[in-house]
Structures are given as structure tokens and as C-alpha cells.
Scaffold this active site. Structure first.
Site, PDB file in Angstrom:
ATOM      1  N   GLU A   1       1.600  -0.359  -5.010  1.00 44.93           N
ATOM      2  CA  GLU A   1       0.536   0.599  -5.338  1.00 44.93           C
ATOM      3  C   GLU A   1       1.203   1.969  -5.383  1.00 44.93           C
ATOM      4  O   GLU A   1       1.331   2.654  -4.374  1.00 44.93           O
ATOM      5  CB  GLU A   1      -0.573   0.579  -4.280  1.00 44.93           C
TER       6      GLU A   1
ATOM      7  N   ASP B   1       0.832  -1.202   0.000  1.00 46.90           N
ATOM      8  CA  ASP B   1       0.000   0.000   0.000  1.00 46.90           C
ATOM      9  C   ASP B   1       0.870   1.258   0.000  1.00 46.90           C
ATOM     10  O   ASP B   1       1.871   1.341   0.720  1.00 46.90           O
ATOM     11  CB  ASP B   1      -0.887  -0.028   1.253  1.00 46.90           C
TER      12      ASP B   1
END
Length: 539
Positions: free
Chosen positions: A267, A201
């Protein structure tokens, strides 16, 4: 060692909304396990599961209080281990989310930092600073939260802490060796359980400019996903790369021990393809999402430009581009590209084009059903973006509505009959359930199953070269996936996508393999309606 991710199709499972096994209206690990045969039969190579760790759920699991345990809402470690074993038995890889930019404010380390006070070693694990102005009553700088409002919150003793997302998500201080060592331990903990990799993330956010200077004045319009140009001191700092070099070394050590290949996927919301490609240099991440198509308008020219730039940039570092059209943070393609039938037709064409590109692809749950974005009623919205933006931005709930599996009324097989899902499903979804679509030869589910089966069966698809065709009509995108070198009799595949406003006629002698909607074809001339993609084997 087989690098399975080079042409894999992976499926994002947003755990809260995939399948509920215990009747509380929230998806869980056992629910995923029960639906593994569906995923196997869909034809994907693996799944990425969003966070299931212990969390107060201020951001639905992305505020992690314990990175090495399962929240009881979703099951326990034994449930996870059983799911992992079952997935591997079905031939599915399993990636899990790693959330390194921030923790929950309920994390023991943050609670200790609050208790210890200003200047303490405990506070050094996070980014605490004194305020500005009279009585230090103003935040240390002008940084804004992604979710809206200031990126700083003041604590009782007057100091402020940084949170690029919600106040319940304080950012770690990644300059601190203890923070790095603790995350190394988390990586090893899950690798020891035999996972196949991590989706990481906010990969571009861990390191901040040490001086924490003000960002330039905010642009007049709302900043979208790519924030690094408007907020250059908070995102995409050069120091972040050594973190991924460190994790790559850990993963490769595991690979050498048992001969299995594992993947690190970033990401990384960075607009410049060359900056993005730095994250997948040979000693860093294996993959990072190319979000350019997700942000591109419905235009053949825009798609060609985005694909060309991403392929060129990643080729320079010897990595594949990793394609994605949607995820749990963005508007679903069937609504993003237009309303109703137009949006669905374009979404189907986009998915078929995506699956013809070289390199790995990530699908988001519900893509294969052609689900539209849901206008969740204000009283039912739960995304922190809604409140943090002063109720100006509806948030991301519309893409997170629980999946419709079967039946004619809510909860459509997501939960037991009579259970109210955590987000309301539209009554109109009865015709979009997986069961209803499975028996409809024209459904999106049947289309995507067919495309995934062909992607596995046809050697030119997946990893390999792409050659643009310069003869398509205006508003059309066309490229060849040539046969593999050393196999001269092997036919290649041509993908043609139309974004034109009227039918397009092309001379393409060969054989029609698959199309996203009805087309005209006599073996020589292809008549492609607007918003349609076709795969052909050319003579």
C-alpha cells in the site's frame, strides 16, 4: 513457478463489515468462512483480509498489540486456520494485512518503553525525542498526523513520541535491528501457517529522515492521499527498500521449499509512477497498488494518462501495474463519481474498464454491489479521523458500513435478525442486497460476475499487452487487448469507455461481448451512451 498474481482479481475483505457469525454486530473470521462460496462464485482468485490481530481497536485493528495472535473479537488461531483451509479448498488465495509502520500503544514493547524512561534501550524501539522550546514543551518538529493534529504526543517524563497516525499508534524505529528481527519473525509465523502472501500497510512510511527536520510549510488546502511531496521527510525514504528486499528473500526461501508462489503487495501512496515502481523492482515487492485511477477525475483523458504512466513505469522494472478503484479508506466510486444514478452508472463503467486492463486488480467488498458511500450520522461515527480533525472531516466510516446480504430490513443478513451492526446501514439498501441482485439480470452483481467469468475465459484479458486506439470520439477511451502471440486466429478484445456528455457513435465491426449498461450495436456501429463501457470482439 506459476506467478498467479500477474492477472489475479483479489477481493478486499474489511473484516468488521463483511459477515458477523456470533451476533455481536461485528464481522469475524467465521463469518468470512461462511461466505466463501459467494466469493468463489463471484469469480475472484483470492481475498485480502484486513487486520484481525489482538488490538484495543483505536483504529479498528490497525493498532496492533500482538501481530502473531487473533483478537477474540474475530475468533482465534484455530478459526483462522480453518478459514485458510476452506479458502484453499474453494480455490481462493488468502493474503493478510501486515502492519509494520506502527504498533498499538498497548503493545508490550511500547509499555516497556514508557516504563523504562528517557535514554533507555526500550525507548530506542520507537521514535522518542526531547521537545523544543522553553521546558521542551513543543513537539520535536512540525510533522502532522495523517488523521489530523500533531504527529507527536508527550509522555509523563517530558519526552515526545512520533505517531504518523493516531496517538494510540506509535511508530516503530525501523533503524533498530530488533524491530526488523521481530517483524521477520511475524512474516515467518504467518507463512508457516500457509498463507499466500501479505498486503503491507503504509509501505512508504517505515523509514523517516534520520534528522527529523521540519517539513515545508503546509499547503493551504487539506493534504489528500499523496503526502510525500508536501511532507518529504516522513514518506518514501530510500532506506525503506532494503526492508522489502529482506522480506522478498524470506518469501522466496519459502517458495523454493514447497514450490508454492507467494505475493507481497504494497500500500504505497506515492504519486510519481517512477518512484512507485521502485517498490516492485525484481528483488522487492511483487505488487504495489496503482492509486492513480482512484485519484483520477471522471475523464477519458485523465484515465488514459494515468494508465499510460503506470504501465510505462512498472514495465521498466518488469512488474505489472496493480489496479484499484476503492478500498476501506476512500469514498466509494458510486458516490465519488456523482450522485444517485449517475454515480452508479459511472462506477459500473469504471469497474468494467478496470477489469479489461492488463495485470492484477483489487476489488473492495461492495464494489460488486455498486454500494454508495453512506453519510453516517455524527453520533454514530467511529473513525478516529472524525475526532482528530476537530470534527471537520467525517472520516472513513461511510465506506465501511456492513454489507447487505439479504432480507428487507437491517441488518440485511450481515448479523442475526435483531442485532444492531457496529455502523448503521441505510434502509434504502434493501434493494442492493446480494440476494436481491443475484436474480436481477441488470444488477451490478450480475455484471461483475459476468465480467470476471469472461476475464478468466478470454485469453487476451488479464496479463498481456495493451494497445491504445487513437480513433475514439472525444470523451472516449479505447484500447485493444490483442490475441496472444503465436495464436493468429485468436480474436482480441476491445474496451471502449465513454465519459462524454451525449451518445457517441463509433464504427467497430465485430461482436458485442459485455456492456456496463444498454448500448446500441448492429455488428458494425456502436452507439455508446454517456458513462458506459463496452467490451467487443472485433473483426
Amino acid at each position: 513457478m506459476h506467478r498467479w498474481w500477474l492477472d489475479a482479481v483479489l477481493y478486499e475483505v474489511y473484516i468488521r463489515s463483511f459477515a458477523d457469525s456470533d451476533g455481536d454486530g461485528i464481522g469475524d473470521l467465521a463469518g468470512i468462512a461462511a461466505r466463501l462460496p459467494y466469493l468463489r462464485d463471484l469469480g475472484v482468485d483470492g481475498i485480502w483480509i484486513t487486520p484481525f490481530y489482538r488490538s484495543p481497536m483505536a483504529d479498528h485493528g490497525y493498532d496492533v498489540a500482538d501481530h502473531r495472535d487473533v483478537d477474540p473479537l474475530f475468533g482465534d488461531l484455530a478459526t483462522f486456520d480453518a478459514l485458510l483451509t476452506d479458502a484453499h479448498r474453494h480455490g481462493l488465495k488468502v493474503l493478510i494485512d501486515l502492519v509494520p509502520n506502527h504498533s498499538s500503544n498497548a503493545h508490550p514493547a511500547f509499555r516497556a518503553a514508557l516504563a523504562a524512561g528517557a535514554g533507555s534501550p526500550e525507548r530506542d524501539l520507537y521514535i522518542f525525542r526531547d521537545g523544543r522550546g522553553e521546558n521542551a514543551a513543543q513537539p520535536p518538529n512540525n510533522w502532522e498526523s495523517v488523521f489530523g493534529g500533531p504527529a507527536w504526543t508527550q509522555v509523563a517524563d517530558g519526552q515526545w513520541y512520533l505517531h504518523l497516525f493516531a496517538p494510540q499508534q506509535p511508530d516503530w524505529n525501523w533503524q533498530h535491528p530488533q524491530v526488523r528481527a521481530d517483524h521477520d519473525a511475524t512474516v515467518r509465523f504467518w507463512l508457516d501457517r500457509d498463507i499466500d502472501g501479505f498486503r503491507i500497510d503504509v509501505t512508504h512510511g517505515l523509514i523517516k529522515n534520520d534528522l527529523l527536520p521540519d517539513n515545508p510549510p503546509a499547503p493551504g488546502e487539506t493534504i489528500a492521499f499523496f503526502r510525500e511531496r508536501a511532507e518529504p521527510h516522513a514518506w518514501d525514504q530510500d532506506g525503506v527498500h532494503e526492508i522489502y528486499q529482506r522480506w522478498r528473500a524470506i518469501v522466496e526461501d519459502y517458495d523454493r521449499r514447497d514450490g508454492k508462489a507467494r505475493a507481497l503487495v504494497g500500500e504505497t501512496w506515492v504519486a510519481d509512477p517512477r518512484r512507485l515502481a521502485r517498490y516492485v523492482r525484481p528483488d522487492e515487492l511483487h505488487l504495489t497498488f496503482a492509486f492513480s485511477l482512484l485519484a483520477a477525475p471522471w475523464s477519458a483523458a485523465a484515465w488514459r494518462s494515468a494508465i499510460t504512466e503506470d504501465l510505462a513505469a512498472t514495465a521498466e522494472v518488469g512488474a505489472p501495474a496493480t489496479w484499484v478503484l476503492s478500498n476501506h479508506d476512500v469514498i466509494r466510486p458510486a458516490s465519488r463519481y456523482g450522485d444517485g444514478a449517475i454515480g452508479l452508472r459511472r462506477a459500473r463503467a469504471a469497474l468494467l474498464t478496470l477489469l479489461a486492463l492488463p495485470g492484477p486488480v483489487f476489488l473492495y467488498q461492495g464494489d460488486e454491489l455498486g454500494l454508495p458511500e453512506v453519510d453516517v450520522p455524527p453520533e454514530a461515527r467511529q473513525d478516529p479521523v472524525w475526532e482528530r480533525s476537530g470534527r471537520r472531516r467525517p472520516g472513513r466510516d461511510g465506506a465501511r458500513v456492513p454489507l447487505p446480504w439479504s432480507e428487507h430490513t437491517q441488518p440485511f443478513g450481515f448479523s442475526a435478525a435483531g442485532v444492531t451492526p457496529w455502523l448503521p446501514q441505510p434502509d434504502t439498501w434493501a434493494e442492493l442486497t446480494a440476494r436481491a441482485q443475484a436474480s436481477d439480470p441488470m444488477s451490478t452483481l450480475v455484471l461483475i460476475r459476468g465480467a470476471l467469468a469472461l476475464r478468466r475465459a478470454l485469453p487476451p484479458l488479464g496479463d498481456g499487452p495493451l494497445r491504445w486506439r487513437d480513433d475514439p470520439a472525444p470523451g472516449c477511451l479505447a484500447f485493444d487487448r490483442p490475441g496472444l502471440p503465436g495464436a493468429p486466429d485468436q480474436a482480441g478484445l476491445t474496451c471502449v469507455m465513454s465519459t462524454a456528455e451525449r451518445d457517441t457513435t463509433l464504427s467497430l465491426p465485430g461482436r458485442l461481448i459485455l456492456a456496463s449498461g444498454p448500448v446500441g450495436y448492429d455488428g458494425v456501429t456502436l452507439t455508446l451512451p454517456p458513462d458506459t463501457t463496452a467490451w467487443l470482439e472485433l473483426r
